[in-house]
Design a protein around this motif. Structure first.
Motif, PDB file in Angstrom:
ATOM      1  N   ASP A  50       0.822  -1.207   0.000  1.00 14.30           N
ATOM      2  CA  ASP A  50       0.000   0.000   0.000  1.00 14.30           C
ATOM      3  C   ASP A  50       0.859   1.261   0.000  1.00 14.30           C
ATOM      4  OD1 ASP A  50      -2.353  -1.420   0.142  1.00 14.30           O
ATOM      5  OD2 ASP A  50      -2.563  -1.219   2.311  1.00 14.30           O
ATOM      6  N   TRP A  51       0.272   2.342  -0.530  1.00  9.74           N
ATOM      7  CA  TRP A  51       0.711   3.686  -0.210  1.00  9.74           C
ATOM      8  C   TRP A  51      -0.082   4.107   1.021  1.00  9.74           C
ATOM      9  CZ3 TRP A  51       4.157   6.852  -3.095  1.00  9.74           C
ATOM     10  CH2 TRP A  51       4.663   6.263  -4.253  1.00  9.74           C
ATOM     11  N   VAL A  52       0.519   4.917   1.879  1.00  7.44           N
ATOM     12  CA  VAL A  52      -0.150   5.267   3.126  1.00  7.44           C
ATOM     13  C   VAL A  52      -0.108   6.773   3.376  1.00  7.44           C
ATOM     14  CG1 VAL A  52       0.414   3.043   4.185  1.00  7.44           C
ATOM     15  CG2 VAL A  52       1.937   5.001   4.544  1.00  7.44           C
ATOM     16  N   ASP A  53      -1.067   7.218   4.165  1.00  4.24           N
ATOM     17  CA  ASP A  53      -1.082   8.576   4.712  1.00  4.24           C
ATOM     18  C   ASP A  53      -0.257   8.522   5.991  1.00  4.24           C
ATOM     19  OD1 ASP A  53      -1.640  10.863   6.179  1.00  4.24           O
ATOM     20  OD2 ASP A  53      -3.817  10.588   6.186  1.00  4.24           O
ATOM     21  N   PHE A  54       1.007   8.932   5.914  1.00  5.35           N
ATOM     22  CA  PHE A  54       1.891   8.807   7.067  1.00  5.35           C
ATOM     23  C   PHE A  54       1.413   9.669   8.230  1.00  5.35           C
ATOM     24  CE2 PHE A  54       5.712  10.517   9.304  1.00  5.35           C
ATOM     25  CZ  PHE A  54       5.960   9.382  10.051  1.00  5.35           C
ATOM     26  N   SER A  55       1.255   9.035   9.378  1.00  4.06           N
ATOM     27  CA  SER A  55       0.899   9.724  10.614  1.00  4.06           C
ATOM     28  C   SER A  55      -0.460  10.408  10.527  1.00  4.06           C
ATOM     29  CB  SER A  55       1.955  10.766  10.973  1.00  4.06           C
ATOM     30  OG  SER A  55       2.630  10.414  12.124  1.00  4.06           O
ATOM     31  N   ILE A  58      -3.462  13.837   6.696  1.00  3.24           N
ATOM     32  CA  ILE A  58      -4.284  14.277   5.574  1.00  3.24           C
ATOM     33  C   ILE A  58      -5.750  14.039   5.918  1.00  3.24           C
ATOM     34  CG2 ILE A  58      -4.792  13.924   3.125  1.00  3.24           C
ATOM     35  CD1 ILE A  58      -1.884  12.778   2.911  1.00  3.24           C
ATOM     36  N   ASN A  59      -6.585  15.037   5.665  1.00  2.00           N
ATOM     37  CA  ASN A  59      -8.021  14.913   5.906  1.00  2.00           C
ATOM     38  C   ASN A  59      -8.737  14.437   4.653  1.00  2.00           C
ATOM     39  OD1 ASN A  59      -8.071  15.797   8.598  1.00  2.00           O
ATOM     40  ND2 ASN A  59      -8.172  17.951   7.991  1.00  2.00           N
ATOM     41  N   SER A  60      -9.757  13.605   4.853  1.00  2.00           N
ATOM     42  CA  SER A  60     -10.656  13.182   3.764  1.00  2.00           C
ATOM     43  C   SER A  60      -9.890  12.592   2.593  1.00  2.00           C
ATOM     44  CB  SER A  60     -11.513  14.367   3.279  1.00  2.00           C
ATOM     45  OG  SER A  60     -12.222  14.940   4.353  1.00  2.00           O
ATOM     46  N   ASP A  61      -8.769  11.901   2.879  1.00  2.00           N
ATOM     47  CA  ASP A  61      -7.987  11.334   1.787  1.00  2.00           C
ATOM     48  C   ASP A  61      -8.578  10.002   1.359  1.00  2.00           C
ATOM     49  OD1 ASP A  61      -7.169  10.660   4.392  1.00  2.00           O
ATOM     50  OD2 ASP A  61      -5.323   9.756   3.657  1.00  2.00           O
ATOM     51  N   ALA A  75      -7.083  11.922  -3.572  1.00  2.00           N
ATOM     52  CA  ALA A  75      -7.431  13.294  -3.198  1.00  2.00           C
ATOM     53  C   ALA A  75      -7.437  13.442  -1.689  1.00  2.00           C
ATOM     54  CB  ALA A  75      -8.801  13.661  -3.766  1.00  2.00           C
ATOM     55  N   GLY A  76      -7.138  14.657  -1.232  1.00  2.00           N
ATOM     56  CA  GLY A  76      -7.170  14.922   0.196  1.00  2.00           C
ATOM     57  C   GLY A  76      -6.959  16.387   0.482  1.00  2.00           C
ATOM     58  N   THR A  77      -6.987  16.713   1.759  1.00  2.00           N
ATOM     59  CA  THR A  77      -6.710  18.062   2.233  1.00  2.00           C
ATOM     60  C   THR A  77      -5.656  17.977   3.326  1.00  2.00           C
ATOM     61  OG1 THR A  77      -8.965  18.783   1.775  1.00  2.00           O
ATOM     62  CG2 THR A  77      -7.682  20.141   3.272  1.00  2.00           C
ATOM     63  N   SER A  78      -4.619  18.766   3.214  1.00  2.00           N
ATOM     64  CA  SER A  78      -3.519  18.710   4.169  1.00  2.00           C
ATOM     65  C   SER A  78      -3.997  19.125   5.552  1.00  2.00           C
ATOM     66  CB  SER A  78      -2.382  19.625   3.714  1.00  2.00           C
ATOM     67  OG  SER A  78      -1.897  19.215   2.452  1.00  2.00           O
ATOM     68  N   ALA A  79      -3.760  18.254   6.538  1.00  2.00           N
ATOM     69  CA  ALA A  79      -4.126  18.544   7.918  1.00  2.00           C
ATOM     70  C   ALA A  79      -2.890  18.815   8.755  1.00  2.00           C
ATOM     71  CB  ALA A  79      -4.892  17.363   8.507  1.00  2.00           C
ATOM     72  N   GLN A  84       2.380  13.600   4.127  1.00  2.00           N
ATOM     73  CA  GLN A  84       3.251  12.663   3.418  1.00  2.00           C
ATOM     74  C   GLN A  84       2.462  11.460   2.924  1.00  2.00           C
ATOM     75  OE1 GLN A  84       6.668  11.608   5.820  1.00  2.00           O
ATOM     76  NE2 GLN A  84       6.911  13.706   6.568  1.00  2.00           N
ATOM     77  N   VAL A  85       2.539  11.218   1.632  1.00  2.00           N
ATOM     78  CA  VAL A  85       1.998  10.010   1.022  1.00  2.00           C
ATOM     79  C   VAL A  85       3.192   9.120   0.705  1.00  2.00           C
ATOM     80  CG1 VAL A  85       0.730   9.069  -0.934  1.00  2.00           C
ATOM     81  CG2 VAL A  85       0.041  11.272   0.048  1.00  2.00           C
TER      82      VAL A  85
END
Length: 232
Positions: A50-55, A58-61, A75-79, A84-85
């Motif tokens: 997988d690719w992951v949303d590290f930590s 990211i919101n709504s990714d 898609a997402g919004t930086s939180a 980091q993807v």
């Protein structure tokens, strides 16, 4: 006058050069059909690829349909000021074979009127590594976050999309003890200025040198064209 065999060879070889230059070594379309995407890095498991949303920065990714279009994107919004993807698996690509990295991305930098902003170098970052991230959680380890710096070219496309290309000279990936490229990281928005920005990533590709057979045909095409020019 009919074209000679040499002329046809030259034309076909030059056409093949255009098609085969930058043979794809790895491609993630972010459509869920190849390697997946995990919105929660703490649940990433060995072997998931997988690719992951590290930590969870990211919101709504999610893997979704691009705003105002039909193509599939991540898609997402930086939180966070450092979203980091990351890949949580090893690519296993010989560093010497890498010719370029390509990223197609768009960012709503002003958080108004959708994706109509022109991007510049520094709005996003791509890193690579000679070791893979650790599962679960894709934590930081040595030889993972080597910054590619500004892209060689950043081409503006329609609907806010931008195509970033990092050309790598032969032997250019020298960092790290491992001879292989094993990890990649995309920071879709940069530092504090990117906190709260919406973004979409269409694809990420690692390209390599042409196959030996293609390189031979390219060379033959160039030789044929040179011979033809001398005759004229």
């Amino acid at each position: 006058m009919k074209p000679s065999f040499i002329t046809l060879l030259a034309y076909s070889s030059f056409g093949l050069a255009t098609a085969t230059q930058g043979a794809v070594l790895y491609s993630e379309e972010f459509d869920g059909n190849t390697n997946g995407y995990n919105v929660n890095s703490t649940t990433a498991m060995v072997g998931d690829n997988d690719w992951v949303d590290f930590s969870n920065r990211i919101n709504s990714d999610s893997l979704t349909t691009a705003s105002g279009g039909s193509e599939s994107v991540l898609a997402g919004t930086s939180a966070s000021n450092d979203p980091q993807v990351r890949s949580d698996f090893g690519f296993g690509i010989d560093k010497a074979d890498v010719e370029s990295f390509v990223l197609r991305i768009r960012i709503d930098k002003d958080n108004a009127n959708g994706f109509d902003d022109t991007l510049v170098n520094g709005d996003f970052t791509v890193f690579w590594g000679s070791t893979s991230y650790v599962n679960p959680g894709a934590t930081n380890i040595g030889d993972t976050n080597f910054n590619l710096g500004n892209p060689t070219t950043l081409v503006t496309q329609s609907n806010g999309w931008h195509l970033a290309t990092w050309n790598i000279p032969v032997g250019g990936l020298t960092a790290g003890a491992n001879p292989n490229l094993e990890s990649a990281r995309i920071d879709p928005t940069n530092l504090a200025a990117g906190n709260g920005d919406s973004w979409e990533i269409d694809y990420f590709t690692i390209n390599g040198v042409p196959e030996p057979s293609s390189a031979l045909l390219i060379a033959l095409g160039g030789l044929a064209m040179g011979i033809r020019r001398r005759r004229h």
